[in-house]
Design a protein around this motif. Structure first.
Motif, PDB file in Angstrom:
ATOM      1  N   GLU A 118       0.816  -1.218   0.000  1.00  0.00           N
ATOM      2  CA  GLU A 118       0.000   0.000   0.000  1.00  0.00           C
ATOM      3  C   GLU A 118       0.853   1.272   0.000  1.00  0.00           C
ATOM      4  OE1 GLU A 118      -3.594   0.350   0.521  1.00  0.00           O
ATOM      5  OE2 GLU A 118      -3.825  -1.773   0.062  1.00  0.00           O
ATOM      6  N   LYS A 158       3.280   7.321  -1.221  1.00  0.00           N
ATOM      7  CA  LYS A 158       2.809   8.030  -0.033  1.00  0.00           C
ATOM      8  C   LYS A 158       3.971   8.643   0.745  1.00  0.00           C
ATOM      9  CE  LYS A 158      -1.575   5.759   0.952  1.00  0.00           C
ATOM     10  NZ  LYS A 158      -1.702   5.163  -0.385  1.00  0.00           N
ATOM     11  N   ASN A 191      -0.250   1.310   8.859  1.00  0.00           N
ATOM     12  CA  ASN A 191      -1.359   0.736   8.109  1.00  0.00           C
ATOM     13  C   ASN A 191      -2.108   1.817   7.342  1.00  0.00           C
ATOM     14  OD1 ASN A 191      -1.440  -0.679  11.150  1.00  0.00           O
ATOM     15  ND2 ASN A 191      -1.238  -2.103   9.448  1.00  0.00           N
ATOM     16  N   ASN A 192      -2.506   1.521   6.132  1.00  0.00           N
ATOM     17  CA  ASN A 192      -3.238   2.475   5.299  1.00  0.00           C
ATOM     18  C   ASN A 192      -4.721   2.439   5.660  1.00  0.00           C
ATOM     19  OD1 ASN A 192      -3.731   4.390   3.340  1.00  0.00           O
ATOM     20  ND2 ASN A 192      -3.836   2.911   1.666  1.00  0.00           N
ATOM     21  N   LYS A 226      -3.226  -3.880   5.034  1.00  0.00           N
ATOM     22  CA  LYS A 226      -3.009  -2.634   4.277  1.00  0.00           C
ATOM     23  C   LYS A 226      -1.676  -1.993   4.672  1.00  0.00           C
ATOM     24  CE  LYS A 226      -7.721  -1.540   2.926  1.00  0.00           C
ATOM     25  NZ  LYS A 226      -8.736  -0.493   2.755  1.00  0.00           N
ATOM     26  N   ILE A 254       1.810  -0.273   4.753  1.00  0.00           N
ATOM     27  CA  ILE A 254       2.499   0.801   4.012  1.00  0.00           C
ATOM     28  C   ILE A 254       4.002   0.720   4.260  1.00  0.00           C
ATOM     29  CG2 ILE A 254       2.679   3.280   3.583  1.00  0.00           C
ATOM     30  CD1 ILE A 254      -0.080   3.659   4.709  1.00  0.00           C
TER      31      ILE A 254
END
Length: 600
Positions: free
Chosen positions: A417, A421, A512-513, A533, A535
């Motif tokens: 994920e 970002k 975690n996303n 999820k 990241i």
């Protein structure tokens, strides 16, 4: 040597070896089964051992005051003057050198006398033997510093405006096991015949580089392991102009003393535009993992090369170039037969050097164990990486490395994920949030499968995690952690991977996303849910000598982000190939005799 002292020496030496080899790298649950440990036998663990034997019980670190050696020396001299009846002091022991005479050491400081038209007069600073001078290109040498209290002469600097003025910086600040600690700076105003100590420099730690104004011999900038310092009166008084530690290189624009560049270990490049009075970070595009050496092209002073420990190229060596005076940086392709080269030879912390060609801005020389010559060609590709930037976390946070992890020199894992970002982990007074706490089976260390991570509860931790990819709309994220100590709290200890699993420094953090809430997320609050999820994952510890005080952490951030940089095309040849590892054209005929491998 008395037998008991010999035994103690052997035990201490063996203990230092055992200490270093018992440190093993960690991995994490996503790596599956237990992997072979990575041996941490480098200089950082040797330094940690020696810190330990110099630290009193119950203390956080050695209690020696900086500059104590010089104070003790002056005290001893004063005492000697009062002991007029001492047979030992009145009849000093005479020493005669017995050899061998063919074992040179590291030479980190060198001056070629600009007033000798033949260029045969040199001043050399040896790593542990003081300053030497030759007038016949090295055939014979004379010692200039028999009475210096510290003979570790890492850097020499001759004032361009007054060649009689020479400064000597002491101490090797690169972490080598045989390095001698520094005691500040010495100065000569008669071309090395006599030397005076600059007492105001006693607290500088190791002096790695000096820069002297071309117009004023009294203006000096010093790069040290305890920061950057500046004097305007020849060393009588100094001002600390940067408190950042491990400043290991300092280079000046050859046509403008106002423009200066310094390198901070594992961070990047700092720049000053006012002759070293103020400094700011100038490392966009860099992802350094250790020591960085710099060179400014005299042909094009906006072009700068940086030889750095790092992993962007897939090795432990990265060569960077900036064409805009360090505003942005690109990586340079250093390869043979389409394979990236570890041109530092695995020890860039120890021997790492780079120099620009004085006539061609496209040519640069660099190396560690061997020497390489690179010529920039046309074209480039794009390489991507994830990196972490630390802002004011140095007093409490140390980022450990995983085994076989690609990003940020092994300090970071990016999950499915992650995308592009940008995440901030924020610390400071009043900053906290809830986190999913996981435990692992009793006695577990590395290589724990994800399914063996058991969800425990949802507790408060002294930081917050934010997705700041959209600068206008940041979102707070869920976070999980491994409670290695199983004490129902998130806490950091100094790096340790011993047999007692509960004491290991393995409080892994998983981001975690998932939007943050005050209640646990049902998809995370299950066995193995820390990877939901997923990241980013990093591996924090307490900095050596630090104190973990969750309610009093400084306002600071750990930035994690995706970066892409240009990788410039180039052609590389070997200049000195000691192990015959590349093209065989410049191998040593007689290893260790033709040329000592290790370019300082």
């Amino acid at each position: 040597m008395p037998y008991r002292y010999l035994v103690a020496l052997i035990v201490a030496f063996c203990g230092s070896i055992l200490w270093t080899v018992n440190f093993t790298s960690a991995d994490r649950s996503l790596q599956g089964p237990e992997q072979s440990p990575v041996n941490y036998s480098g200089p950082e663990q040797f330094a940690l051992f020696h810190k330990g034997i110099r630290t009193a019980e119950g203390e956080a670190g050695p209690a020696y005051v900086r500059g104590y050696r010089m104070k003790e020396l002056q005290r001893a001299k004063a005492l000697a003057r009062t002991k007029t009846n001492s047979r030992i002091l009145s009849a000093p022991i005479e020493w005669t050198e017995r050899g061998p005479g063919n074992v040179p050491g590291r030479t980190r400081g060198l001056i070629v006398d600009p007033d000798d038209a033949t260029k045969n007069t040199w001043f050399a600073g040896s790593a542990g033997g003081g300053v030497w001078k030759t007038t016949n290109a090295g055939l014979q040498w004379s010692l200039l510093t028999p009475n210096l209290s510290n003979l570790s002469t890492t850097v020499l600097g001759m004032a361009p405006s007054d060649h009689n003025t020479i400064y000597v910086g002491t101490g090797e600040g690169f972490g080598n096991l045989d390095g001698i600690s520094g005691n500040g700076i010495f100065k000569s105003i008669d071309r090395g015949l006599n030397w005076s100590y600059l007492p105001a420099t006693s607290a500088f730690s190791d002096i790695n580089r000096l820069a002297i104004s071309p117009t004023d011999a009294g203006v000096v900038v010093a790069a040290t392991n305890s920061g950057i310092y500046r004097t305007t009166n020849g060393g009588t008084n100094w001002t600390q102009v940067s408190a950042l530690s491990l400043i290991q290189d300092l280079k000046v624009n050859p046509s403008d003393f106002n423009i200066q560049y310094a390198s901070k270990n594992a961070v990047g490049v700092l720049k000053s535009v006012n002759a070293g009075v103020t400094w700011s970070l100038s490392n966009v595009g860099m992802s350094a993992g250790g020591r960085i050496e710099l060179a400014v092209s005299p042909v094009n002073t906006s072009r700068i090369f940086a030889s750095a420990e790092g992993g962007i190229s897939g090795t432990d060596s990265d060569l960077y170039m900036s064409d805009d005076a360090a505003a942005t940086w690109s990586i340079v392709d250093v390869s043979f037969n389409s394979a990236s080269v570890d041109f530092l030879g695995g020890q860039g912390w120890y021997d790492n050097t780079v120099a620009c060609d004085p006539f061609n801005a496209n040519v640069v020389y660099f190396g560690g164990v061997g020497i390489f010559r690179l010529t920039l060609t046309t074209g480039s590709t794009v390489v991507s990486n994830y990196e972490m930037n630390e802002n004011n976390t140095a007093s409490f946070l140390f980022l450990q490395t995983f085994a076989n992890i690609q990003y940020d020199n092994g300090r970071l894992t990016a999950g499915p994920e992650a995308g592009q970002k940008k995440v901030e982990v924020r610390f400071g007074p009043g900053i906290n949030q809830f986190a999913h706490r996981f435990t692992v089976p009793a006695g577990a260390t590395s290589g724990v499968p994800a399914a063996s991570y058991s969800y425990a509860n949802y507790i408060q931790v002294p930081f917050q995690v934010w997705d700041v990819s959209d600068g206008l709309n940041p979102r707070q994220l869920m976070v999980s952690f491994r409670d290695q100590a199983n004490n129902n709290q998130f806490d950091l200890v100094e790096q340790f991977f011993g047999t007692d699993a509960l004491l290991n420094s393995r409080e892994y953090v998983y981001i975690n996303n998932v939007d943050y809430s005050l209640t646990p997320n049902p998809s995370i609050a299950i066995s193995g849910g820390h990877e939901h999820k997923f990241i980013y994952n990093f591996f924090p510890a307490l900095v050596a000598g630090g104190t973990w005080t969750p309610g009093s952490l400084p306002t600071s951030t750990l930035e994690i982000q995706y970066v892409s940089v240009q990788k410039l095309n180039a052609s590389t040849v070997t200049v000195a190939d000691p192990y015959n590892a590349f093209d065989g054209k410049n191998k040593f005929t007689t290893f260790g005799v033709d040329l000592h491998p290790d370019q300082h």
